[in-house]
Design a protein around this motif. Structure first.
Motif, PDB file in Angstrom:
ATOM      1  N   ARG A 102      18.268   7.741 -63.161  1.00  0.00           N
ATOM      2  CA  ARG A 102      17.857   8.960 -63.879  1.00  0.00           C
ATOM      3  C   ARG A 102      16.653   9.585 -63.201  1.00  0.00           C
ATOM      4  NH1 ARG A 102      14.177   9.691 -67.915  1.00  0.00           N
ATOM      5  NH2 ARG A 102      13.953   7.429 -68.207  1.00  0.00           N
ATOM      6  N   THR A 103      15.705   8.739 -62.757  1.00  0.00           N
ATOM      7  CA  THR A 103      14.534   9.235 -62.035  1.00  0.00           C
ATOM      8  C   THR A 103      14.215   8.319 -60.864  1.00  0.00           C
ATOM      9  OG1 THR A 103      12.947   7.992 -63.392  1.00  0.00           O
ATOM     10  CG2 THR A 103      13.516  10.234 -64.119  1.00  0.00           C
ATOM     11  N   ILE A 104      13.509   8.897 -59.908  1.00  0.00           N
ATOM     12  CA  ILE A 104      13.043   8.187 -58.722  1.00  0.00           C
ATOM     13  C   ILE A 104      11.535   8.386 -58.647  1.00  0.00           C
ATOM     14  CG2 ILE A 104      13.240   7.951 -56.215  1.00  0.00           C
ATOM     15  CD1 ILE A 104      15.824  10.080 -57.840  1.00  0.00           C
ATOM     16  N   THR A 114      10.537   3.163 -57.340  1.00  0.00           N
ATOM     17  CA  THR A 114      11.029   2.655 -58.617  1.00  0.00           C
ATOM     18  C   THR A 114      12.139   3.571 -59.125  1.00  0.00           C
ATOM     19  OG1 THR A 114       8.852   1.747 -59.164  1.00  0.00           O
ATOM     20  CG2 THR A 114      10.410   2.041 -60.982  1.00  0.00           C
ATOM     21  N   PHE A 115      13.270   2.979 -59.465  1.00  0.00           N
ATOM     22  CA  PHE A 115      14.399   3.719 -60.022  1.00  0.00           C
ATOM     23  C   PHE A 115      14.529   3.383 -61.504  1.00  0.00           C
ATOM     24  CE2 PHE A 115      15.452   3.218 -55.540  1.00  0.00           C
ATOM     25  CZ  PHE A 115      15.855   4.494 -55.183  1.00  0.00           C
ATOM     26  N   THR A 116      14.571   4.408 -62.331  1.00  0.00           N
ATOM     27  CA  THR A 116      14.880   4.228 -63.750  1.00  0.00           C
ATOM     28  C   THR A 116      16.349   4.587 -63.951  1.00  0.00           C
ATOM     29  OG1 THR A 116      12.628   4.802 -64.394  1.00  0.00           O
ATOM     30  CG2 THR A 116      14.314   4.910 -66.100  1.00  0.00           C
ATOM     31  N   VAL A 167      14.026  -0.821 -61.922  1.00  0.00           N
ATOM     32  CA  VAL A 167      13.960  -1.726 -60.782  1.00  0.00           C
ATOM     33  C   VAL A 167      13.054  -1.111 -59.723  1.00  0.00           C
ATOM     34  CG1 VAL A 167      16.044  -0.730 -59.731  1.00  0.00           C
ATOM     35  CG2 VAL A 167      15.325  -3.033 -59.092  1.00  0.00           C
ATOM     36  N   ARG A 168      12.213  -1.979 -59.131  1.00  0.00           N
ATOM     37  CA  ARG A 168      11.273  -1.507 -58.119  1.00  0.00           C
ATOM     38  C   ARG A 168      11.536  -2.238 -56.801  1.00  0.00           C
ATOM     39  NH1 ARG A 168       6.200  -2.535 -60.377  1.00  0.00           N
ATOM     40  NH2 ARG A 168       6.348  -0.453 -61.334  1.00  0.00           N
ATOM     41  N   PHE A 169      11.578  -1.458 -55.718  1.00  0.00           N
ATOM     42  CA  PHE A 169      11.707  -2.006 -54.375  1.00  0.00           C
ATOM     43  C   PHE A 169      10.369  -1.862 -53.656  1.00  0.00           C
ATOM     44  CE2 PHE A 169      15.958  -0.642 -55.565  1.00  0.00           C
ATOM     45  CZ  PHE A 169      16.751  -1.705 -55.162  1.00  0.00           C
TER      46      PHE A 169
END
Length: 601
Positions: A102-104, A114-116, A167-169
């Motif tokens: 949904r967001t970056i 971080t991807f939501t 999730v965070r990379f």
């Protein structure tokens, strides 16, 4: 950057070391996004396109697996069964918009992204797509997937699950501005699905996906059938509106291109992308073209066409000699081939980044010269003093001057002719070269080259094998010379390691087909990856292009900056065409046309 699965006014301003300032609906390599947060559909998609019908296409060869992520086997084209975190728009040089994500949110220092996730995201069995699935996919691809993923994700340290939908990379290289977009292309797989399955195995069991299509049937060597997921969770998202219109997509497999063409002309499938100038000029002289039932379309594009060429395998001792590789540049008489074989359709390729602003030209100057200067003692002096140019001929077919130049290069390097055969210095056996091919169209290109090599005393032959054997020999680098294409994006990056990097040279399955192990190439690839802005990226790409060209790893072929499509006239397609690709998912079956020409659904 090249996508891993496949097959393109947000108010966001690029700052040094970051791509945007806050969580966003999209991300751009160059700062600005074309589409705002409330956009409704891509401009090249028609939101009122009708659903239904079948798109039937063809592929050459075969497949023995439905797992496109492992090294083993030959996979069918099932990319549309898997959703990715983001979708690339095809009317921008390099921008992505959220799909599963949904967001970056990119950290200010570019140390992480971080991807939501969208809470409504679902796999085909109805189970939710979670952050744990994303982390599992990343970890599994990097440790068990095709070896290319290890290079592609080399500078991604870890995937951390923050909560069920976040999730965070984290990154080991904060200068690599491409990493957030690379991770946006991550296909998300089901962790639960693989708890009872071997991820590395070839399989004809469809993998559980979340995409707009799922596998309906798979018959190796014959056909693959995908059917549209009627309750597809993302069908109404802006990135999908007006897309994925066909109820079924069918791919028929053919062993031979000529057989495939005849099957198309007999109406066995709907559409083909024609890559043969000869066939384009002669194969479709049919009454159906005059009546409008069969359509031929040339669609220009702004895509960097990259490099297509005859690749010399430097893992073979003979091709480790730069003199032989240089001499080989003179045996391809493009001017004669273009006139005689290709109906004058093509332009000679003289860059690995052809049809783009990143192609090198002239001699290095300014920032590019400064970048190359520290490597001067490792590079040919001519690179700094002469513009690179592929050899030209008069098109008569004799190529006397070219072969004379090739012979002089070889003679100066200590090669000699004995009893009509060419011997390398200190060699006990005459020089032999095999061209490995898997289709008749390539044979027409290389046969004149083998005759020219014969005039130099080189024993050259063509070995044609089927698609499966060809693929196996490519993966194990079991060839002298092959014909290959390296496509390039508008933003080259990490994939350059896979194409030319030393770490990829001896790794089975890599695309470093030439076996290049060159520290200068490695250093320039890193400069590309670390580029802080568009200007420094272009400078580094031009420098890499120049070094690759002067390395004579490839005999450049030719290109056409357009798509050639031939299709039976039953389709509607949007009036707006994207600059950077063809999105067949935006086409649809026009029932009125189908009835008019009796083409069915």
């Amino acid at each position: 950057m090249i996508g891993l699965t496949g097959g393109l006014i947000g108010g966001l301003t690029a700052l040094p070391g970051r791509l945007h300032a806050a969580p966003s609906h999209g991300v751009s390599m160059y700062g600005d996004l074309k589409y705002p947060p409330d956009f409704t559909h891509f401009a090249y998609a028609y939101p009122d396109a009708s659903k239904g019908g079948t798109l039937k296409t063809a592929a050459r060869g075969t497949f023995d697996s439905l797992n496109p992520f492992a090294l083993r086997g030959i996979s069918a084209g099932v990319g549309s069964t898997f959703d990715t975190l983001t979708v690339q728009s095809l009317d921008e040089p390099f921008s992505e918009y959220g799909l599963i994500a949904r967001t970056i949110d990119i950290a200010p220092d570019n140390s992480s992204v971080t991807f939501t996730l969208r809470r409504q995201a679902r796999f085909h069995d109805g189970s939710p797509v979670t952050a744990a699935d994303v982390a599992f996919t990343f970890d599994t691809l990097k440790t068990k997937g095709h070896p290319m993923y290890r290079i592609y994700y080399a500078e991604v340290e870890a995937a951390e699950v923050i909560d069920d939908h976040t999730v965070r990379f984290s990154f080991s290289n904060t200068r690599n501005r491409e990493l957030p977009l690379i991770l946006g292309q991550l296909p998300v797989l089901s962790k639960a699905f693989f708890e009872t399955r071997d991820f590395t195995a070839t399989t004809l069991e469809p993998l559980l996906g979340s995409g707009p299509y799922k596998v309906a049937s798979a018959d190796p060597g014959r056909s693959l059938v995908l059917e549209r997921v009627k309750d597809y969770w993302a069908r109404d998202l802006p990135v999908n509106v007006g897309r994925h219109n066909f109820d079924r997509q069918v791919v028929d497999y053919y062993r031979d291109d000529e057989v495939s063409v005849e099957a198309f002309k007999a109406g066995q499938y709907d559409l083909r992308l024609e890559n043969s100038a000869r066939r384009w000029a002669t194969a479709y002289n049919m009454p159906e073209v005059e009546s409008g039932k069969l359509q031929l379309a040339v669609i220009p594009h702004r895509i960097s066409v990259g490099m297509q060429g005859l690749v010399m395998n430097t893992r073979r001792p003979k091709f480790q000699d730069p003199a032989l590789r240089r001499a080989m540049q003179y045996v391809f008489d493009f001017e004669w081939s273009n006139k005689t074989l290709f109906y004058g359709a093509y332009t000679r390729t003289d860059s690995y980044f052809e049809n783009s602003s990143m192609a090198s030209s002239g001699v290095p100057e300014g920032a590019e010269l400064a970048l190359l200067e520290p490597f001067r003692d490792q590079l040919p002096e001519a690179l700094f003093t002469e513009p690179y140019a592929v050899p030209r001929t008069d098109g008569s077919g004799s190529n006397r001057e070219g072969l004379k130049a090739a012979y002089e290069i070889l003679q100066d390097a200590g090669y000699e002719v004995r009893n009509g055969k060419l011997y390398a210095p200190d060699a006990k056996e005459p020089l032999r070269i095999e061209f490995l091919i898997d289709d008749a169209a390539t044979e027409r290109i290389v046969m004149p080259i083998t005759r020219s090599l014969g005039r130099l005393g080189i024993d050259a032959n063509v070995r044609m094998v089927d698609a499966a054997q060809y693929e196996n020999r490519l993966q194990t680098f079991d060839y002298d010379i092959i014909t290959e294409v390296w496509a390039q994006s508008q933003s080259p990056g990490n994939e350059q390691r896979e194409y030319w990097g030393s770490d990829a040279a001896d790794r089975p399955g890599s695309r470093n087909y030439a076996g290049i192990k060159n520290p200068v190439v490695d250093a320039l690839i890193q400069k590309i990856i670390d580029a802080r802005d568009r200007s420094s990226l272009v400078t580094a790409v031009k420098a890499l292009d120049r070094v690759l060209l002067w390395g004579d790893y490839v005999i450049p072929n030719f290109h056409l900056p357009a798509f050639r499509l031939v299709y039976w006239n039953k389709f509607g397609r949007p009036q707006v065409l994207p600059d950077y690709g063809i999105d067949l998912d935006t086409w649809w079956v026009d029932q009125a046309l189908a009835r008019k020409y009796n083409l069915g659904r």
